[in-house]
Motif scaffolding. Structure first.
Motif, PDB file in Angstrom:
ATOM      1  N   PHE A   2       0.845  -1.190   0.000  1.00  0.00           N
ATOM      2  CA  PHE A   2       0.000   0.000   0.000  1.00  0.00           C
ATOM      3  C   PHE A   2       0.880   1.239   0.000  1.00  0.00           C
ATOM      4  O   PHE A   2       2.035   1.185   0.408  1.00  0.00           O
ATOM      5  CB  PHE A   2      -0.985   0.016   1.181  1.00  0.00           C
ATOM      6  CG  PHE A   2      -0.311   0.082   2.534  1.00  0.00           C
ATOM      7  CD1 PHE A   2       0.015   1.293   3.102  1.00  0.00           C
ATOM      8  CD2 PHE A   2      -0.011  -1.071   3.222  1.00  0.00           C
ATOM      9  CE1 PHE A   2       0.637   1.359   4.331  1.00  0.00           C
ATOM     10  CE2 PHE A   2       0.617  -1.013   4.464  1.00  0.00           C
ATOM     11  CZ  PHE A   2       0.937   0.192   5.016  1.00  0.00           C
ATOM     12  N   HIS A   4      -0.366   4.296   1.360  1.00  0.00           N
ATOM     13  CA  HIS A   4      -0.678   5.009   2.589  1.00  0.00           C
ATOM     14  C   HIS A   4      -2.023   4.522   3.123  1.00  0.00           C
ATOM     15  O   HIS A   4      -2.762   3.834   2.428  1.00  0.00           O
ATOM     16  CB  HIS A   4      -0.729   6.523   2.353  1.00  0.00           C
ATOM     17  CG  HIS A   4      -1.841   6.952   1.450  1.00  0.00           C
ATOM     18  ND1 HIS A   4      -1.785   6.788   0.082  1.00  0.00           N
ATOM     19  CD2 HIS A   4      -3.042   7.524   1.713  1.00  0.00           C
ATOM     20  CE1 HIS A   4      -2.902   7.254  -0.459  1.00  0.00           C
ATOM     21  NE2 HIS A   4      -3.675   7.699   0.514  1.00  0.00           N
ATOM     22  N   ILE A   5      -2.308   4.919   4.348  1.00  0.00           N
ATOM     23  CA  ILE A   5      -3.611   4.682   4.973  1.00  0.00           C
ATOM     24  C   ILE A   5      -4.153   6.048   5.354  1.00  0.00           C
ATOM     25  O   ILE A   5      -3.434   6.877   5.924  1.00  0.00           O
ATOM     26  CB  ILE A   5      -3.492   3.795   6.222  1.00  0.00           C
ATOM     27  CG1 ILE A   5      -2.982   2.405   5.823  1.00  0.00           C
ATOM     28  CG2 ILE A   5      -4.823   3.715   6.951  1.00  0.00           C
ATOM     29  CD1 ILE A   5      -2.623   1.536   6.991  1.00  0.00           C
ATOM     30  N   VAL A   7      -7.677   8.026   7.085  1.00  0.00           N
ATOM     31  CA  VAL A   7      -8.969   7.955   7.755  1.00  0.00           C
ATOM     32  C   VAL A   7      -9.584   9.345   7.790  1.00  0.00           C
ATOM     33  O   VAL A   7      -8.886  10.353   7.710  1.00  0.00           O
ATOM     34  CB  VAL A   7      -8.854   7.378   9.193  1.00  0.00           C
ATOM     35  CG1 VAL A   7      -8.339   5.947   9.162  1.00  0.00           C
ATOM     36  CG2 VAL A   7      -7.982   8.245  10.078  1.00  0.00           C
ATOM     37  N   PHE A  47       0.668   7.505   6.953  1.00  0.00           N
ATOM     38  CA  PHE A  47      -0.671   7.523   7.537  1.00  0.00           C
ATOM     39  C   PHE A  47      -1.169   8.954   7.538  1.00  0.00           C
ATOM     40  O   PHE A  47      -0.404   9.882   7.799  1.00  0.00           O
ATOM     41  CB  PHE A  47      -0.629   6.992   8.975  1.00  0.00           C
ATOM     42  CG  PHE A  47      -1.941   7.108   9.693  1.00  0.00           C
ATOM     43  CD1 PHE A  47      -2.912   6.131   9.526  1.00  0.00           C
ATOM     44  CD2 PHE A  47      -2.204   8.178  10.525  1.00  0.00           C
ATOM     45  CE1 PHE A  47      -4.134   6.236  10.177  1.00  0.00           C
ATOM     46  CE2 PHE A  47      -3.418   8.298  11.181  1.00  0.00           C
ATOM     47  CZ  PHE A  47      -4.391   7.325  11.004  1.00  0.00           C
ATOM     48  N   GLY A  64     -12.854  -2.879  10.815  1.00  0.00           N
ATOM     49  CA  GLY A  64     -11.527  -2.466  10.375  1.00  0.00           C
ATOM     50  C   GLY A  64     -10.640  -2.105  11.543  1.00  0.00           C
ATOM     51  O   GLY A  64     -11.102  -1.571  12.546  1.00  0.00           O
ATOM     52  N   ILE A  66      -6.447  -0.551  12.124  1.00  0.00           N
ATOM     53  CA  ILE A  66      -5.173  -0.113  11.577  1.00  0.00           C
ATOM     54  C   ILE A  66      -4.116  -0.375  12.639  1.00  0.00           C
ATOM     55  O   ILE A  66      -4.257   0.074  13.777  1.00  0.00           O
ATOM     56  CB  ILE A  66      -5.214   1.381  11.198  1.00  0.00           C
ATOM     57  CG1 ILE A  66      -6.286   1.612  10.131  1.00  0.00           C
ATOM     58  CG2 ILE A  66      -3.842   1.861  10.735  1.00  0.00           C
ATOM     59  CD1 ILE A  66      -6.618   3.060   9.901  1.00  0.00           C
ATOM     60  N   ASN A 115     -12.240   5.363  14.837  1.00  0.00           N
ATOM     61  CA  ASN A 115     -11.405   4.415  14.111  1.00  0.00           C
ATOM     62  C   ASN A 115     -10.668   3.524  15.104  1.00  0.00           C
ATOM     63  O   ASN A 115     -10.097   4.010  16.079  1.00  0.00           O
ATOM     64  CB  ASN A 115     -10.387   5.149  13.237  1.00  0.00           C
ATOM     65  CG  ASN A 115     -11.062   5.954  12.157  1.00  0.00           C
ATOM     66  OD1 ASN A 115     -11.689   5.409  11.268  1.00  0.00           O
ATOM     67  ND2 ASN A 115     -10.956   7.273  12.249  1.00  0.00           N
TER      68      ASN A 115
END
Length: 126
Positions: A2, A4-5, A7, A47, A64, A66, A115
């Motif tokens: 990936f 990036h992540i 939210v 992130f 979910g 992280i 989250n």
């Protein structure tokens, strides 16, 4: 795998204080403020959080999680304490986590927008 992540968030200023404290506990630096959120780069990962582009409320993933890497149990403990001190809620206190073939220590939090996040150290590699 990936790049990036990302939210969503509802209050960028408060969310930056929260994640600055968490990444500081993991040895990272404060995030780059984008005006609508922030981005962090640490140990090869990226992130970020932002106000949703569509103008709708930020929501969290159901199921979910992280995960963030730590290098010691003390770092996991500091990460969890930093999250609680900055408005996060506990989803699992720091401690051993059983997984076949792995010797893990971790903790779980919910951030300011719900989250689910965690920090783990593999004790066999620490």
């Amino acid at each position: 795998m990936f790049t990036h992540i990302m939210v969503g968030c509802s209050d960028p200023a408060k969310t930056k204080v929260f994640y600055d404290a968490l990444f500081g506990a993991l040895g990272g630096t404060p995030g780059f403020d984008t005006g609508k959120g922030a981005f962090y780069q640490h140990n090869g990962g990226a992130f970020g959080f932002t106000l949703p582009a569509n103008g709708q409320p930020a929501t969290h993933a159901n199921g979910g999680t992280i995960g963030f890497g730590a290098t010691s149990t003390e770092m996991v403990d500091a990460w969890h304490a930093a999250g609680l001190a900055n408005g996060g809620t506990c989803e699992g206190a720091p401690g051993p986590r059983s997984m076949p073939g792995r010797n893990l220590y971790g903790a779980y939090l919910r951030d300011l927008d719900g989250n689910k996040i965690c920090a783990f150290v593999d004790l066999d590699k620490a």
